[in-house]
Design an enzyme around this catalytic site. Sequence first.
Site, PDB file in Angstrom:
ATOM      1  CE  LYS A 192      12.502  22.437  37.408  1.00 32.96           C
ATOM      2  NZ  LYS A 192      13.823  22.788  36.869  1.00 32.96           N
ATOM      3  CD  GLU A 200      12.965  12.049  23.774  1.00 35.83           C
ATOM      4  OE1 GLU A 200      12.808  12.020  25.005  1.00 35.83           O
ATOM      5  OE2 GLU A 200      12.323  12.798  23.025  1.00 35.83           O
ATOM      6  CB  CYS A 257       9.897  16.406  22.192  1.00 34.77           C
ATOM      7  SG  CYS A 257       9.042  17.890  21.672  1.00 34.77           S
ATOM      8  CD  GLU A 274       5.891  18.111  24.279  1.00 36.21           C
ATOM      9  OE1 GLU A 274       6.445  17.026  23.970  1.00 36.21           O
ATOM     10  OE2 GLU A 274       6.465  19.200  24.238  1.00 36.21           O
TER      11      GLU A 274
HETATM   12  P1  NDP Z   1      13.838  16.022  32.424  1.00 36.30           P
HETATM   13  O1  NDP Z   1      12.552  15.398  32.072  1.00 36.30           O
HETATM   14  O2  NDP Z   1      14.583  15.523  33.591  1.00 36.30           O
HETATM   15  O3  NDP Z   1      13.655  17.604  32.654  1.00 36.30           O
HETATM   16  C1  NDP Z   1      12.542  18.373  32.267  1.00 36.30           C
HETATM   17  C2  NDP Z   1      12.166  19.321  33.409  1.00 36.30           C
HETATM   18  O4  NDP Z   1      11.700  18.567  34.528  1.00 36.30           O
HETATM   19  C3  NDP Z   1      13.331  20.142  33.919  1.00 36.30           C
HETATM   20  O5  NDP Z   1      12.875  21.414  34.322  1.00 36.30           O
HETATM   21  C4  NDP Z   1      13.771  19.306  35.097  1.00 36.30           C
HETATM   22  O6  NDP Z   1      14.545  20.017  36.013  1.00 36.30           O
HETATM   23  C5  NDP Z   1      12.451  18.891  35.672  1.00 36.30           C
HETATM   24  N1  NDP Z   1      12.513  17.751  36.573  1.00 36.30           N
HETATM   25  C6  NDP Z   1      13.461  16.787  36.650  1.00 36.30           C
HETATM   26  N2  NDP Z   1      13.153  15.896  37.619  1.00 36.30           N
HETATM   27  C7  NDP Z   1      11.991  16.309  38.174  1.00 36.30           C
HETATM   28  C8  NDP Z   1      11.153  15.806  39.214  1.00 36.30           C
HETATM   29  N3  NDP Z   1      11.443  14.700  39.885  1.00 36.30           N
HETATM   30  N4  NDP Z   1      10.019  16.483  39.506  1.00 36.30           N
HETATM   31  C9  NDP Z   1       9.681  17.591  38.828  1.00 36.30           C
HETATM   32  N5  NDP Z   1      10.445  18.120  37.849  1.00 36.30           N
HETATM   33  C10 NDP Z   1      11.585  17.481  37.514  1.00 36.30           C
HETATM   34  O7  NDP Z   1      14.765  16.009  31.179  1.00 36.30           O
HETATM   35  P2  NDP Z   1      16.363  16.101  31.190  1.00 36.30           P
HETATM   36  O8  NDP Z   1      16.705  17.506  31.142  1.00 36.30           O
HETATM   37  O9  NDP Z   1      17.002  15.312  32.269  1.00 36.30           O
HETATM   38  O10 NDP Z   1      16.653  15.363  29.839  1.00 36.30           O
HETATM   39  C11 NDP Z   1      16.650  13.956  29.856  1.00 36.30           C
HETATM   40  C12 NDP Z   1      15.944  13.424  28.685  1.00 36.30           C
HETATM   41  O11 NDP Z   1      14.600  13.895  28.671  1.00 36.30           O
HETATM   42  C13 NDP Z   1      16.491  13.895  27.358  1.00 36.30           C
HETATM   43  O12 NDP Z   1      17.596  13.155  26.975  1.00 36.30           O
HETATM   44  C14 NDP Z   1      15.305  13.720  26.492  1.00 36.30           C
HETATM   45  O13 NDP Z   1      15.239  12.388  26.086  1.00 36.30           O
HETATM   46  C15 NDP Z   1      14.127  14.020  27.364  1.00 36.30           C
HETATM   47  N6  NDP Z   1      13.609  15.389  27.176  1.00 36.30           N
HETATM   48  C16 NDP Z   1      12.474  15.533  26.476  1.00 36.30           C
HETATM   49  C17 NDP Z   1      11.991  16.797  26.225  1.00 36.30           C
HETATM   50  C18 NDP Z   1      10.759  17.005  25.437  1.00 36.30           C
HETATM   51  O14 NDP Z   1      10.564  18.095  24.910  1.00 36.30           O
HETATM   52  N7  NDP Z   1       9.876  16.037  25.341  1.00 36.30           N
HETATM   53  C19 NDP Z   1      12.683  17.998  26.675  1.00 36.30           C
HETATM   54  C20 NDP Z   1      13.866  17.720  27.465  1.00 36.30           C
HETATM   55  C21 NDP Z   1      14.289  16.460  27.685  1.00 36.30           C
HETATM   56  P3  NDP Z   1      16.146  20.128  35.824  1.00 36.30           P
HETATM   57  O15 NDP Z   1      16.486  19.936  34.409  1.00 36.30           O
HETATM   58  O16 NDP Z   1      16.371  21.523  36.259  1.00 36.30           O
HETATM   59  O17 NDP Z   1      16.715  19.086  36.702  1.00 36.30           O
END
Ligand code: NDP
Length: 502
Positions: free
Chosen positions: A196, A406, A306, A272
Amino acid sequence: MTPAPTTNFQLQPGTQAFLDGGPKQLLIGGEWVAAADGATFATLNPATGAALVDVALAGAADVDRAVTAARAAFEGQAWAGLTGAERGNLLWKVADLLEKYADELAELETLDNGKPLRAARHGDLPMAVRHFRYYAGWAGKLEGTTIPVSHPNQFVYTLREPMGVVGLIIPWNFPLLMAAWKLAPALACGNTALLKPAEETPLTALRLGEIMLEAGIPAGVVNILTGPGLPTGAAISAHPGIDKVAFTGSTDVGRKIMAAAAQSNLKRVSLELGGKSPNVIFADADLDKAIKGALWAVFSTSGQECVAGTRLFVERPAYDAVVEGLAAQAQRIRVGPGFAPKVHIGPMVSDKQLQTVLGYIESGRTAGATIVAGGERIGGDLAEGYFMQPTIFTHSDDSLKLVQEEIFGPVAAVTAFDDWDELVQRANSTRYGLAAGAWTRDLSKAHRFARAVKAGTVWINTYGLFDAAAPFGGYKESGFGREMGAEALDLYTQTKTVWIGL
Ligand code: NDP
């Protein structure tokens, strides 16, 4: 900050054909299909805010269909009957095709994510290729062990077997590369997968699905489910037919995934998650290099990494010079659309992410931190997109929200320190532990810092380098499990112990 000019970039014919090919569908069981309820969503170009193409939105029924297809593929001879070496050959073909289509894939990444084309083409793409080749090599080398036991006349050995059906949930900052980080080891180990991508950046994952089929990966081995966290991601993490979820994203969603795993079938989980990495400039460092390195540690990918080195600690004697150097160089970073020539960094991935970043900047201003560079959204020619100025705060209060949380945007928080104990205590005063950096000419200090800091990766006199062979993952609330390197094989295999009475 210098706004880069906009551009009328001519896309590759293959990229244009992909975009013109109508709404994008889900890959389930080797077929491209619409969502069961016909739902779709639009994916946007963050440089302009314009819709690129409609994409199917997978619901729980689609996840269920994909799990059935992945289970059948896991048990079917077309995949389970392959030797490790044969799986490796298929992964190698995927890598060859990624190279063949690299220009198109890079363009799709830039369109969907906003990152500079140069970064996508010469950073993300070769790294994705390297992942498939690295794990192609491992596929035929998944060895067990023989174990001397205390019972007489027993022969005991172990087998490394795949987990089964794995759910791979990835974020938007390195869409194709994150897919490669997870799919390459998962497939090398003989699993089948549901991938996904983030709703913001589904396009390269969909193109990768086409490439998987072209490479000859059997139907059902890789299923691509586009859609948001709710319902798509949540349906994957709660599904009792999925044996393991590997997730990259925020710590908050990581907790939800663990909870869903616990409440469903105790599926294995690796996470991660976020970071708030300390980056330290000691007074004895090569300051020119350290300043450049510290800038890229935080502003690369517009801060949407990240591992971003967002908490910069500078030893007091070098502090004024470093702050001055950072502020001057931040002004010279060229922000603009990813297709513009010579652009250094692109937009935030979405308006939501832009608003989050602006909120943190406001919180810093209100709390009395000082802005020495940036601090504003970029207007003018770039007003339609989600562009932010590279922003540098100085502060002396580690409890500030912008120092603790973050941000995932181009915002650095710079502070001075006076001695070693203070530095170590402050560097480790965070719930995160993903990465850390230090700049010094003193070898002994470098090694002592690497040991003292609670982080999964430490870079000395460099920052942000990755390789398929080097394990990567978090301490503390940055998650658990190690991706890349031989350690990633542990995420996608389980050990079976066999006793033979002789
Ligand atoms: P999320 O953690 O929400 O998204 C990461 C993935 O998880 C996406 O594919 C998202 O789907 C999916 N997801 C969201 N909610 C659920 C759930 N309840 N169950 C299963 N999967 C889910 O990150 P965001 O995109 O909202 O970003 C928010 C914050 O997360 C950022 O500001 C940053 O701080 C952090 N982040 C950290 C990352 C890292 O590499 N450690 C990468 C990205 C974000 P979808 O986006 O399609 O809703």
